[in-house]
Enzyme design. Structure first.
Site, short mmCIF file in Angstrom:
data_model
loop_
_atom_site.label_atom_id
_atom_site.label_comp_id
_atom_site.label_asym_id
_atom_site.label_seq_id
_atom_site.Cartn_x
_atom_site.Cartn_y
_atom_site.Cartn_z
N GLU A 1 6.36 4.52 7.65
CA GLU A 1 6.10 5.73 6.96
C GLU A 1 7.21 6.72 7.29
OE1 GLU A 1 1.18 4.69 5.90
OE2 GLU A 1 1.76 6.05 7.54
N LYS B 1 3.72 -6.78 4.22
CA LYS B 1 3.50 -5.37 3.65
C LYS B 1 3.09 -4.75 5.31
CE LYS B 1 0.10 -3.22 3.41
NZ LYS B 1 -0.71 -2.56 4.14
N THR C 1 0.89 -1.17 0.11
CA THR C 1 0.00 0.03 0.02
C THR C 1 1.04 1.27 -0.14
OG1 THR C 1 -0.30 -0.13 2.31
CG2 THR C 1 -1.97 -1.25 1.10
N SER D 1 -6.04 11.30 -0.36
CA SER D 1 -6.52 12.13 -1.57
C SER D 1 -6.15 11.50 -2.91
CB SER D 1 -5.65 13.41 -1.30
OG SER D 1 -4.43 13.28 -1.02
N ASN E 1 0.29 10.82 5.93
CA ASN E 1 -0.78 10.56 6.52
C ASN E 1 -1.80 11.67 6.47
OD1 ASN E 1 -0.95 7.83 7.74
ND2 ASN E 1 1.20 8.31 8.59
N THR F 1 -1.26 -2.81 10.22
CA THR F 1 -1.79 -3.06 8.75
C THR F 1 -0.87 -3.75 8.27
OG1 THR F 1 -2.94 -0.96 8.78
CG2 THR F 1 -2.74 -2.06 6.64
#
Lengths: 405, 405
Positions: free
Chosen positions: A276, A178, A152, A405, A400, A189
């Protein structure tokens, strides 16, 4: 901007485990976002799942089907099918049913997995339309493309693969994962798929996976958020010419367990390395705790502190923020004068205060590194724990704040 | 970039409580970074302090001196005197002793407070050199300058002041606070000073402060970090022409308690409004909990989630992240199908899933506001709790990555 994460290693195929990838265009046209995996008949399948009360529809179905000798796994990215209620369950089932019809197996033998945005209904038709292509693509040497297919916000595919000898037989353990965000203990996640050609009873396989996850996937944290969709599956196809492991003992059992632990650990650490916005890979070790839980409480207090995470991002050896986090971790009757803290080999806090020989330059030198060990000694007992985490960067906020979007 | 925080309100002087400000140049030359406060003889003084095990030297001394009828408070910013060991205690005491000598009172009647960087030794000489100027500056109408004098990364001074009538007498409650980062329940890098001219026994005053702090300072969170230095002091000078309150009952007691709660609440909310990098002021209400603690667990899970905080920053009504946080808050046997979530008056989640009538536009309209209410209904019982927090912005990362430089 993954930390110390390079190309995939050589991904050894696992006899009896095939992977196929296709594009359903869930979030972007042409993106390969659907992965189907097929386990040879007679495979044992074990699973561990998120402990989030709002677990996603596919997780609910997976848990129900673990005893039904699953043969197929179907994964989509771009939509988590979480907090979607009865419609979500129906949608996940519709995908499973379509796959079952295509391959001619019972619905109960198909396990669904989803990852992506929470709270939007699954685009069933897009996914089912992609299933024939995924099935046509099934191959044992498709691990690398599958690793990309389940990504993702990951920036790099994650895989690990080890082989070991048992007598004259070479056994293989290969896996992909992932992660990237919403990562913390009790899964994340985080999706993980590990397969071996060893033969293992379902009960023993489940215990091996449970232990491996507790040492790996359940010891990583990026932002402290626990996802609704975390799932890790371990498949033993039994295609190798060795006896079936039915008891948690013996040389083969130990060797296999070690190989699976190693793969799980590499997959889990890869998730952190690609956290991230991560610019640092941070190991937090807590030694000398009275029991395991207080070691974890201190480790997570440090790993989750936004002040420490921003200091790590800034390469600032701000040890005051570390002792503050140790202090609020809720350890009963903590004797702060016993506490020592090291950055790698540099003692920065001794007996609860700044170490006498410590110089800011020493701390700064360690903090400049991409990989940092924070070692905390409580001197209360003999327990210890290790977890892995990242820093908190501008990029984390950007990713984040813009994700939907 | 404080949210809805304007100029200080009119700060009514409190008879018998004087404040003086001076510059010690601890971090910057000319900065007014030392505040001395004097309580009239006969004042009652109550205090609540951080629960961090690494509590700072001044906190240790304050706690020891609460029963010694304190007369003077001395605050410095720029250095927290925390994790500084015996030397830190000696340093805090040296400042107190110098002040005691200057004014001719016992050492035990001086309470020290420090806020700023952890782990560096207090610059005693700089502070003591500033004491004569601070003493010379003591005035009852100096609240506004004192509010500036205690600031660290705060962008605006914080004050609140209310008056009420009791018979023919006008009573006053006035207070100041500082905060901005390292803020979470059980106090924060939060200093608060509240004074009233009512007359209250020390025991009753302590209970009033304890309750007020639990409804205000202990219900705010910015980054989940609990500081080593949090302190809140409530002084009753007894200069107003009313009877002394010695029991927690009666009209005057109730009116005073209400006024103190109101001031504490305004001071606490001001800290959140000026949270590091805050662009939103967020109220999290949890209703229908089986008990108080589970309401707080859910509220803090939501308030601390970096994913929710970045979505708030992005004005993204990402309700999936909210239900995920509710789901991992650790509530035993949570029936997710009973959970409802509102953004202001907009129902975004009903019975655990996206509300049918909800449109993204409705959620986006609420999220555009600077002040947002997240209301969560668990439907398990009759308890409810409210906390206040901020979003997580680029600015938060910038401030905390650069703070020590």
């Amino acid at each position: 901007m993954a930390v110390g994460l390079g190309d995939l290693p050589k991904m050894h195929p696992v006899a009896g485990f095939e992977l196929g990838i296709a594009s359903a265009g869930i979030k972007a046209v042409g993106r390969r976002d659907v992965v189907v995996m097929r386990c040879a008949e007679g495979s044992s399948v074990a699973g561990v799942y998120t402990q989030n009360a709002f677990c996603a529809a596919p997780v609910i179905l997976c848990k129900q089907r673990m005893q039904s000798a699953p043969r197929y796994l179907v994964v989509n990215t771009g939509n988590a099918n979480a907090a979607t209620g009865d419609l979500g369950l129906q949608a996940a089932n519709a995908v499973c049913q379509q796959l079952a019809d295509l391959v001619g197996c019972p619905l109960q033998q198909v396990l669904p997995f989803s990852t992506g945005v929470i709270g939007e209904q699954l685009p069933v038709e897009k996914i089912t339309a992609a299933l024939p292509a995924a099935l046509a693509d099934l191959r044992e040497d498709n691990w690398a493309l599958a690793a990309e297919g389940i990504m993702t916000t990951d920036t790099l595919p994650k895989g690990a693969s080890v082989q070991f000898q048992h007598g004259e037989v070479t056994l293989t353990v290969t896996g992909i994962s992932k992660g990237a965000g919403m990562i913390r203990p009790n899964m994340a996640t985080m999706l993980g798929y590990i397969a071996t050609d060893a033969a293992v009873s379902q009960e023993v396989l489940q215990n091996i996976l449970h232990d491996a996850a507790n040492k790996s996937f359940n010891r990583i944290t990026i932002d402290g958020d626990t996802s609704t969709n975390d799932s890790c599956i371990l498949v033993a196809t039994g295609q190798a010419a060795v006896a079936t492991i039915t008891e948690p003992q013996g040389e083969l059992y130990e060797a296999l367990r070690e190989a699976i632990n190693q793969v799980a650990m590499q997959l889990a650490q890869a998730i952190v390395r690609d956290g991230e916005g991560a610019t640092k890979f941070v190991t937090v070790q807590v030694h000398g705790g009275a029991h395991q839980q207080e070691c974890l409480d201190v480790a997570y207090a440090v790993a989750h502190s936004p002040l420490i995470k921003t200091a790590l991002f800034a390469s600032d050896p701000n040890w005051g923020r570390i002792v503050a986090a140790i202090g609020y971790a809720g350890i009963k009757d903590l004797d702060t004068e016993q506490v020592n803290v090291y950055l790698d080999d540099v003692c920065i806090v001794a007996h609860g205060g700044r170490a006498q020989a410590y110089t800011e330059e020493q701390g700064a030198a360690v903090m400049q590194q991409a990989e940092i060990l924070i070692r905390i000694e409580l001197e209360r007992g003999s327990c210890h724990e290790t977890i892995w985490t990242t820093d908190l960067s501008h990029e984390y906020v950007r990713i984040n704040a813009e994700y939907r979007s």
